[in-house]
Write a protein that holds these residues in place. Structure first.
Motif, PDB file in Angstrom:
ATOM      1  N   CYS A  35       4.721  -1.393  -6.620  1.00  0.00           N
ATOM      2  CA  CYS A  35       4.572  -1.162  -5.183  1.00  0.00           C
ATOM      3  C   CYS A  35       5.858  -0.696  -4.516  1.00  0.00           C
ATOM      4  N   CYS A  38       6.954   3.037  -3.310  1.00  0.00           N
ATOM      5  CA  CYS A  38       6.431   3.569  -2.051  1.00  0.00           C
ATOM      6  C   CYS A  38       6.750   2.649  -0.875  1.00  0.00           C
ATOM      7  N   HIS A  39       6.657   1.332  -1.092  1.00  0.00           N
ATOM      8  CA  HIS A  39       6.779   0.408   0.036  1.00  0.00           C
ATOM      9  C   HIS A  39       8.202  -0.079   0.266  1.00  0.00           C
ATOM     10  N   GLY A  49       4.425   7.518   5.859  1.00  0.00           N
ATOM     11  CA  GLY A  49       3.041   7.042   5.886  1.00  0.00           C
ATOM     12  C   GLY A  49       2.882   5.623   5.391  1.00  0.00           C
ATOM     13  N   THR A  50       3.905   5.066   4.748  1.00  0.00           N
ATOM     14  CA  THR A  50       3.782   3.677   4.301  1.00  0.00           C
ATOM     15  C   THR A  50       4.127   2.746   5.468  1.00  0.00           C
ATOM     16  N   PRO A  51       3.352   1.672   5.601  1.00  0.00           N
ATOM     17  CA  PRO A  51       3.577   0.775   6.743  1.00  0.00           C
ATOM     18  C   PRO A  51       4.836  -0.067   6.570  1.00  0.00           C
ATOM     19  N   PHE A  53       5.889  -3.560   6.560  1.00  0.00           N
ATOM     20  CA  PHE A  53       5.206  -4.857   6.472  1.00  0.00           C
ATOM     21  C   PHE A  53       5.799  -5.885   7.437  1.00  0.00           C
ATOM     22  N   ILE A  71      -6.089  -2.760  -1.067  1.00  0.00           N
ATOM     23  CA  ILE A  71      -5.193  -2.675  -2.227  1.00  0.00           C
ATOM     24  C   ILE A  71      -6.016  -2.347  -3.480  1.00  0.00           C
ATOM     25  N   TYR A  75      -6.944   3.231   0.144  1.00  0.00           N
ATOM     26  CA  TYR A  75      -7.206   3.318   1.583  1.00  0.00           C
ATOM     27  C   TYR A  75      -6.409   4.459   2.175  1.00  0.00           C
ATOM     28  N   ALA A  77      -5.956   5.874   6.212  1.00  0.00           N
ATOM     29  CA  ALA A  77      -6.335   5.901   7.618  1.00  0.00           C
ATOM     30  C   ALA A  77      -6.526   7.355   8.045  1.00  0.00           C
ATOM     31  N   PRO A  83      -2.441   8.609   0.934  1.00  0.00           N
ATOM     32  CA  PRO A  83      -3.283   7.414   0.760  1.00  0.00           C
ATOM     33  C   PRO A  83      -2.539   6.284   0.055  1.00  0.00           C
ATOM     34  N   LYS A  87      -5.210  -0.063  -6.450  1.00  0.00           N
ATOM     35  CA  LYS A  87      -4.393  -0.902  -7.335  1.00  0.00           C
ATOM     36  C   LYS A  87      -2.990  -0.330  -7.520  1.00  0.00           C
ATOM     37  N   LEU A  93      -4.321  -3.604 -13.281  1.00  0.00           N
ATOM     38  CA  LEU A  93      -4.007  -4.790 -12.481  1.00  0.00           C
ATOM     39  C   LEU A  93      -5.295  -5.537 -12.109  1.00  0.00           C
ATOM     40  N   LEU A  98      -3.374  -8.910  -8.008  1.00  0.00           N
ATOM     41  CA  LEU A  98      -3.267  -8.281  -6.695  1.00  0.00           C
ATOM     42  C   LEU A  98      -3.217  -9.344  -5.602  1.00  0.00           C
ATOM     43  N   VAL A 101       0.352 -10.551  -5.606  1.00  0.00           N
ATOM     44  CA  VAL A 101       1.312  -9.632  -5.000  1.00  0.00           C
ATOM     45  C   VAL A 101       1.144  -9.625  -3.476  1.00  0.00           C
ATOM     46  N   ILE A 105       4.037 -10.398  -0.768  1.00  0.00           N
ATOM     47  CA  ILE A 105       4.326  -9.542   0.397  1.00  0.00           C
ATOM     48  C   ILE A 105       4.330 -10.382   1.672  1.00  0.00           C
TER      49      ILE A 105
HETATM   50  C1  HEC Z   1       2.046   6.066  -4.168  1.00  0.00           C
HETATM   51  C2  HEC Z   1       2.521   5.222  -3.090  1.00  0.00           C
HETATM   52  C3  HEC Z   1       2.026   3.798  -2.975  1.00  0.00           C
HETATM   53  C4  HEC Z   1       2.007   2.804  -3.955  1.00  0.00           C
HETATM   54  C5  HEC Z   1       2.463   2.895  -5.407  1.00  0.00           C
HETATM   55  C6  HEC Z   1       1.494   1.626  -3.304  1.00  0.00           C
HETATM   56  N1  HEC Z   1       1.188   1.880  -2.000  1.00  0.00           N
HETATM   57 FE1  HEC Z   1       0.432   0.557  -0.641  1.00  0.00          FE
HETATM   58  N2  HEC Z   1       0.263   2.047   0.731  1.00  0.00           N
HETATM   59  C7  HEC Z   1       0.713   3.341   0.549  1.00  0.00           C
HETATM   60  C8  HEC Z   1       0.424   4.108   1.766  1.00  0.00           C
HETATM   61  C9  HEC Z   1       0.762   5.576   1.989  1.00  0.00           C
HETATM   62  C10 HEC Z   1      -0.207   3.228   2.659  1.00  0.00           C
HETATM   63  C11 HEC Z   1      -0.744   3.542   4.070  1.00  0.00           C
HETATM   64  C12 HEC Z   1      -2.159   4.108   3.949  1.00  0.00           C
HETATM   65  C13 HEC Z   1      -2.721   4.459   5.305  1.00  0.00           C
HETATM   66  O1  HEC Z   1      -2.473   3.704   6.259  1.00  0.00           O
HETATM   67  O2  HEC Z   1      -3.457   5.434   5.405  1.00  0.00           O
HETATM   68  C14 HEC Z   1      -0.267   1.928   1.988  1.00  0.00           C
HETATM   69  C15 HEC Z   1      -0.795   0.797   2.552  1.00  0.00           C
HETATM   70  C16 HEC Z   1      -0.738  -0.469   1.993  1.00  0.00           C
HETATM   71  C17 HEC Z   1      -1.146  -1.675   2.637  1.00  0.00           C
HETATM   72  C18 HEC Z   1      -1.694  -1.791   4.051  1.00  0.00           C
HETATM   73  C19 HEC Z   1      -3.145  -1.362   4.089  1.00  0.00           C
HETATM   74  C20 HEC Z   1      -3.540  -1.052   5.503  1.00  0.00           C
HETATM   75  O3  HEC Z   1      -4.401  -1.733   6.029  1.00  0.00           O
HETATM   76  O4  HEC Z   1      -2.983  -0.104   6.079  1.00  0.00           O
HETATM   77  C21 HEC Z   1      -0.938  -2.706   1.756  1.00  0.00           C
HETATM   78  C22 HEC Z   1      -1.214  -4.188   1.992  1.00  0.00           C
HETATM   79  C23 HEC Z   1      -0.420  -2.110   0.546  1.00  0.00           C
HETATM   80  N3  HEC Z   1      -0.301  -0.760   0.722  1.00  0.00           N
HETATM   81  C24 HEC Z   1      -0.105  -2.828  -0.580  1.00  0.00           C
HETATM   82  C25 HEC Z   1       0.316  -2.237  -1.774  1.00  0.00           C
HETATM   83  C26 HEC Z   1       0.515  -2.965  -3.003  1.00  0.00           C
HETATM   84  C27 HEC Z   1       0.285  -4.448  -3.163  1.00  0.00           C
HETATM   85  C28 HEC Z   1       0.928  -2.076  -3.938  1.00  0.00           C
HETATM   86  C29 HEC Z   1       1.260  -2.331  -5.397  1.00  0.00           C
HETATM   87  C30 HEC Z   1       0.235  -2.959  -6.196  1.00  0.00           C
HETATM   88  C31 HEC Z   1       0.976  -0.779  -3.295  1.00  0.00           C
HETATM   89  N4  HEC Z   1       0.610  -0.907  -1.989  1.00  0.00           N
HETATM   90  C32 HEC Z   1       1.340   0.402  -3.937  1.00  0.00           C
HETATM   91  C33 HEC Z   1       1.321   3.864  -0.555  1.00  0.00           C
HETATM   92  C34 HEC Z   1       1.491   3.206  -1.758  1.00  0.00           C
END
Ligand code: HEC
Length: 113
Positions: A35, A38-39, A49-51, A53, A71, A75, A77, A83, A87, A93, A98, A101, A105
């Protein structure tokens, strides 16, 4: 008999504490591997685009059921640049991992108040 009760109590407390430690460590390792690219290591988002937290009233104010579903299944928006991959992109996973994790978070990046 008295001793047995205490031994059982201590054993129960010990295994509960060990279970939490295991879950916290497992969540941390999964986050780092799947995670954080990206996060971000600090949970504030490393890619557009990643939030963030740790924002008050941000995505972590949603219930576990909603977040876990996003997750697990992915997803995006409306209008979001990128996106959240299902997983985090690793189909291996499990639901339990999940859940761990998400716990990691919340514990580390969520508002502590
Ligand atoms: C390739 C990049 C990427 C990876 C790897 C990734 N994420 Fe994300 N994640 C994103 C993006 C971009 C968003 C926002 C999507 C949107 O709001 O449209 C997001 C959104 C989220 C959200 C918020 C959902 C929401 O309601 O907006 C959570 C919780 C989350 N990720 C958890 C995880 C976890 C746990 C992992 C690892 C298992 C993970 N992410 C791996 C890109 C990633």
């Amino acid at each position: 008999m008295r001793h047995l009760k205490w031994t059982l109590l201590i054993a129960a407390l010990w295994s509960t504490a060990a279970g939490y430690t295991y879950a916290a460590n497992a969540g941390r390792a999964i986050y780092a591997a799947h995670c954080s690219a990206c996060h971000g290591a600090n949970g504030q988002g490393a890619l557009p685009g990643t939030p963030n937290f740790s924002l008050q009233g941000g995505v972590l104010s949603l219930p576990d059921s909603v977040l876990l579903n996003r997750i697990e299944n992915g997803y995006q928006a409306a209008g979001a640049p990128m996106p959240m991959p299902a997983k985090g992109g690793d189909p291996a996973l499990t639901h339990e991992e999940l859940t761990q994790v998400l716990g990691y978070i919340r514990a580390n990046f969520g508002q502590k108040k």
